[in-house]
Design a protein around this motif. Structure first.
Motif, PDB file in Angstrom:
ATOM      1  N   LEU A 179      72.479  54.716 -89.093  1.00  0.00           N
ATOM      2  CA  LEU A 179      71.153  54.089 -89.182  1.00  0.00           C
ATOM      3  C   LEU A 179      71.260  52.620 -88.793  1.00  0.00           C
ATOM      4  N   LYS A 180      70.376  52.182 -87.899  1.00  0.00           N
ATOM      5  CA  LYS A 180      70.452  50.786 -87.450  1.00  0.00           C
ATOM      6  C   LYS A 180      69.656  49.853 -88.353  1.00  0.00           C
ATOM      7  N   GLU A 181      68.756  50.447 -89.156  1.00  0.00           N
ATOM      8  CA  GLU A 181      67.910  49.628 -90.023  1.00  0.00           C
ATOM      9  C   GLU A 181      68.185  49.976 -91.476  1.00  0.00           C
ATOM     10  N   ASP A 182      68.047  49.005 -92.350  1.00  0.00           N
ATOM     11  CA  ASP A 182      68.195  49.291 -93.776  1.00  0.00           C
ATOM     12  C   ASP A 182      66.942  50.031 -94.258  1.00  0.00           C
ATOM     13  N   ILE A 183      67.116  50.934 -95.189  1.00  0.00           N
ATOM     14  CA  ILE A 183      65.981  51.653 -95.769  1.00  0.00           C
ATOM     15  C   ILE A 183      66.084  51.622 -97.295  1.00  0.00           C
ATOM     16  N   SER A 184      64.942  51.801 -97.951  1.00  0.00           N
ATOM     17  CA  SER A 184      64.924  51.844 -99.419  1.00  0.00           C
ATOM     18  C   SER A 184      65.290  53.223 -99.921  1.00  0.00           C
ATOM     19  N   CYS A 185      64.878  54.219 -99.147  1.00  0.00           N
ATOM     20  CA  CYS A 185      65.014  55.587 -99.626  1.00  0.00           C
ATOM     21  C   CYS A 185      65.198  56.542 -98.454  1.00  0.00           C
ATOM     22  N   LEU A 186      66.057  57.517 -98.659  1.00  0.00           N
ATOM     23  CA  LEU A 186      66.228  58.596 -97.688  1.00  0.00           C
ATOM     24  C   LEU A 186      65.707  59.877 -98.324  1.00  0.00           C
ATOM     25  N   LEU A 187      64.845  60.575 -97.592  1.00  0.00           N
ATOM     26  CA  LEU A 187      64.322  61.846 -98.090  1.00  0.00           C
ATOM     27  C   LEU A 187      64.999  62.991 -97.349  1.00  0.00           C
ATOM     28  N   LEU A 188      65.582  63.903 -98.094  1.00  0.00           N
ATOM     29  CA  LEU A 188      66.161  65.114 -97.502  1.00  0.00           C
ATOM     30  C   LEU A 188      65.346  66.320 -97.946  1.00  0.00           C
ATOM     31  N   GLU A 189      64.981  67.153 -96.991  1.00  0.00           N
ATOM     32  CA  GLU A 189      64.243  68.373 -97.320  1.00  0.00           C
ATOM     33  C   GLU A 189      65.197  69.562 -97.255  1.00  0.00           C
ATOM     34  N   LEU A 190      65.333  70.255 -98.378  1.00  0.00           N
ATOM     35  CA  LEU A 190      66.225  71.420 -98.462  1.00  0.00           C
ATOM     36  C   LEU A 190      65.420  72.654 -98.833  1.00  0.00           C
ATOM     37  N   LEU A 194      68.113  58.283-102.904  1.00  0.00           N
ATOM     38  CA  LEU A 194      68.074  59.580-102.235  1.00  0.00           C
ATOM     39  C   LEU A 194      67.049  60.469-102.946  1.00  0.00           C
ATOM     40  N   HIS A 195      66.042  60.900-102.189  1.00  0.00           N
ATOM     41  CA  HIS A 195      64.986  61.742-102.768  1.00  0.00           C
ATOM     42  C   HIS A 195      65.067  63.149-102.186  1.00  0.00           C
ATOM     43  N   LEU A 196      64.931  64.138-103.046  1.00  0.00           N
ATOM     44  CA  LEU A 196      64.979  65.534-102.605  1.00  0.00           C
ATOM     45  C   LEU A 196      63.578  66.121-102.477  1.00  0.00           C
ATOM     46  N   ASP A 197      63.219  66.488-101.245  1.00  0.00           N
ATOM     47  CA  ASP A 197      62.043  67.317-101.032  1.00  0.00           C
ATOM     48  C   ASP A 197      62.498  68.750-101.286  1.00  0.00           C
ATOM     49  N   GLY A 198      62.313  69.179-102.520  1.00  0.00           N
ATOM     50  CA  GLY A 198      62.789  70.503-102.919  1.00  0.00           C
ATOM     51  C   GLY A 198      61.663  71.512-102.994  1.00  0.00           C
ATOM     52  N   ALA A 199      60.756  71.436-102.015  1.00  0.00           N
ATOM     53  CA  ALA A 199      59.634  72.385-101.966  1.00  0.00           C
ATOM     54  C   ALA A 199      60.159  73.813-102.086  1.00  0.00           C
ATOM     55  N   ARG A 200      61.357  74.039-101.523  1.00  0.00           N
ATOM     56  CA  ARG A 200      61.988  75.369-101.604  1.00  0.00           C
ATOM     57  C   ARG A 200      63.395  75.256-102.198  1.00  0.00           C
ATOM     58  N   LEU A 201      63.530  74.402-103.202  1.00  0.00           N
ATOM     59  CA  LEU A 201      64.843  74.222-103.837  1.00  0.00           C
ATOM     60  C   LEU A 201      65.331  75.490-104.529  1.00  0.00           C
ATOM     61  N   ASP A 203      68.352  60.836-106.609  1.00  0.00           N
ATOM     62  CA  ASP A 203      67.736  59.955-107.610  1.00  0.00           C
ATOM     63  C   ASP A 203      66.406  60.507-108.097  1.00  0.00           C
ATOM     64  N   SER A 204      65.720  61.223-107.222  1.00  0.00           N
ATOM     65  CA  SER A 204      64.443  61.820-107.608  1.00  0.00           C
ATOM     66  C   SER A 204      64.281  63.144-106.868  1.00  0.00           C
ATOM     67  N   VAL A 205      63.534  64.037-107.491  1.00  0.00           N
ATOM     68  CA  VAL A 205      63.423  65.399-106.989  1.00  0.00           C
ATOM     69  C   VAL A 205      61.983  65.887-107.106  1.00  0.00           C
ATOM     70  N   TYR A 206      61.483  66.488-106.026  1.00  0.00           N
ATOM     71  CA  TYR A 206      60.193  67.184-106.086  1.00  0.00           C
ATOM     72  C   TYR A 206      60.444  68.677-105.930  1.00  0.00           C
ATOM     73  N   VAL A 207      59.814  69.475-106.780  1.00  0.00           N
ATOM     74  CA  VAL A 207      59.848  70.930-106.613  1.00  0.00           C
ATOM     75  C   VAL A 207      58.421  71.477-106.651  1.00  0.00           C
ATOM     76  N   SER A 208      58.249  72.628-106.017  1.00  0.00           N
ATOM     77  CA  SER A 208      56.927  73.240-105.882  1.00  0.00           C
ATOM     78  C   SER A 208      56.875  74.558-106.641  1.00  0.00           C
ATOM     79  N   PHE A 209      55.658  74.988-106.988  1.00  0.00           N
ATOM     80  CA  PHE A 209      55.516  76.228-107.752  1.00  0.00           C
ATOM     81  C   PHE A 209      54.670  77.289-107.062  1.00  0.00           C
TER      82      PHE A 209
END
Lengths: 358, 358
Positions: free
Chosen positions: A132-143, A172-179, A198-204
């Protein structure tokens, strides 16, 4: 309503999903619930608090907040991490839900700049984060990465990314729509996966098959702050129990079915891959979902599918989308309905598909 | 849970509201609905479209959009009008819901500056609008002004404000959280009131007594734009039918009861006003709601109320709040339950209240 959708609706069995999204989904969930159970009230009350605690514990996080939607939950997560670092830049995959399905809410409402990490056809690897060439506050990974068939990085990659982000003060944030759906492939528990984030989203309402709703989980300070933003977004409804109680019902019903759905997806993908001019992405699924690509023009594939639905009474998919290379594809998500299709019928469907695609 | 709330919960009858907010509210609404009714899908489908058209027509507006909450609907309305004029300033009452109950969402998410028009203890009059020192994109009027007991300007005042705003290119937005409830006082139809406004928000869980949800209505261009913002806010849920179908059920059940509630409010207020050291605001209610002010310290009033609840089995209110002048007050909203209280019991309650307040 398209012809394909109509034909799919009229079949006796479907290879995908849990069944129609209709009022019965609500009725079934509430059948066993007493009428005198009190509503939650603006985020308080047993109904919401107990479910939040239950899912927090299931994910191995300190606290959790129920949201009407993942769109709301994830924008808020990124906003909190940006504010904490004092830098309004985040990174994610170019086909992230936030980038393509939310009318740019993250930019329009939160004024957050987004860095798209990789080419859209593959998942994010550790090198992409390091480079990454730029600093970021948060990276979101979708799994899993839904828009490319539900592909996954290795668990070792997740560990490496997590460690790197921690060192570099990137949340590091988890897009856990399908975790829930990827745990069988990783052969990890939810807390083992979530401990890397650091934070996690899950869907129902995906693999779990509830009506709607999401949970955002993390440390207590983070979730408390998310409640303030939930109110700002207009998500702190007087009553969320229609979603919460049904989410709980279907969570209990299906949380242990994910291994089954995963195995079924592998089986079904192998059927598709035996057809000429058809391939699945991933070739071997890593969750309950995958994409099926046809090398044939969409206007030729649609009538073929409709014929098969009418001849066999089995629906494969309700929709097809064009691809850039004159082909078309559809998304397959395995649920309760796959098991209900008789084996001989399944064989017949693919026999016909093979013949008609030639 | 406070002692007063607990005592209120245990009474056989209550003077206020429609009854407990519990799961039964949902069950009753869905009892007569077929399980095979399909869910809405991200803002589309018969369930949501028909209800939107129905309420649009009921309000005399071209189009309407169903929202999970009024908080979301109203921020979006103001944002659209600000963008249209290219000026991020709006005006409203200092006790507007947006100013005191939404964690400043309008400022934090939309970066909109708010002008507070008048002293907090009275409603906005035409002079206040004419005397505005700054130009604004939109003026929001809340009918009735809930936080001051549900006071109302005259209909002539509304007409004058509407005409003035139209001349000055200021959009007029109606916070109609309790619009249904004020129609009997104005002796006007909803379209007659709404025709004075460019956009209108109405709620379905106050006088109507549904579970949650709101409608935002206006011209087609406005409502279409509001759908984009609804998605950005995270309010474009895959399924909103639990709120929509119940809103429709209770709307049909109670829309013609508003005149009754209004008359009942006038009757109940007169009982309060006959007690020493008690007065209602407004003295004569103009909707189903009013505030009751006690000149006595809250710590003295609470045990008096609890005694009355226990002695008569009748609950008056579940909560009390302190006022600046060492007194306290509560908000009364009349619903279905008032009519169910036997007349002699009602007399007994106020006989006791009179005696105990001396």
């Amino acid at each position: 309503m398209t012809k394909l959708f109509q034909a799919f609706q009229q079949t006796n069995h479907q290879l995908v999903g849990h069944g129609p999204r209709n009022v019965d989904v609500l009725k079934q969930a509430f059948e066993g619930i007493n009428g005198d159970v009190p509503s939650d009230l603006y985020g308080n009350g047993r109904v919401i608090e107990e479910f939040q605690e239950k899912i927090a514990s299931y994910l191995g996080k300190e606290a959790a907040v129920f949201f009407p939607s993942g769109t709301m939950a994830q924008q808020i997560a990124l906003r909190i991490w940006c504010d904490k670092k004092g830098m309004k830049t985040v990174g994610y995959h170019p086909l992230s839900h936030l980038e393509i399905h939310e009318e740019d809410g993250i930019k329009e409402l939160h004024n957050i700049k987004t860095i798209l990490l990789v080419d859209k056809n593959r998942v994010i690897e550790i090198e992409d984060v390091v480079n990454l060439k730029e600093d970021i506050s948060c990276l979101l990974l979708e799994l899993p990465q839904r828009e490319i068939g539900g592909q996954l990085p290795s668990f070792e990659t997740l560990q490496a990314i997590s460690e790197y982000c921690h060192d570099k003060d990137i949340k590091l944030h988890l897009d856990g729509a399908r975790l829930w759906e990827v745990l069988p492939y990783y052969q990890r528990t939810a807390p083992e996966v979530c401990s890397l984030f650091d934070s996690v989203y899950v869907s129902f309402y995906k693999g779990i098959g509830g009506i709607a709703g999401a949970i955002l989980a993390g440390g207590k300070e983070f979730t408390e702050e998310s409640k303030v933003w939930k109110k700002r977004h207009g998500g702190d409804l007087i009553s969320l129990y229609p979603y919460i109680l049904s989410a709980d019902y279907y969570f209990e019903k299906r949380k242990d079915m994910m291994g089954q759905y995963y195995e079924d997806a592998i089986e079904l993908a192998s059927y598709f891959n035996k057809c000429e001019g058809v391939k699945t992405i991933p070739e071997i699924p890593v969750s309950n979902m995958f994409h099926v690509h046809f090398e044939m023009d969409i206007d030729k594939v649609i009538p073929i599918l409709i014929d098969i639905y009418e001849e066999t009474g089995i629906g494969i998919t309700s929709n097809l989308r064009k691809t850039d290379n004159n082909g078309c594809y559809t998304e397959i998500s395995i649920g309760d309905q796959y098991r209900e299709v008789p084996q001989d019928k399944l064989e017949a469907v693919f026999q016909k598909l093979k013949e008609k695609l030639v």
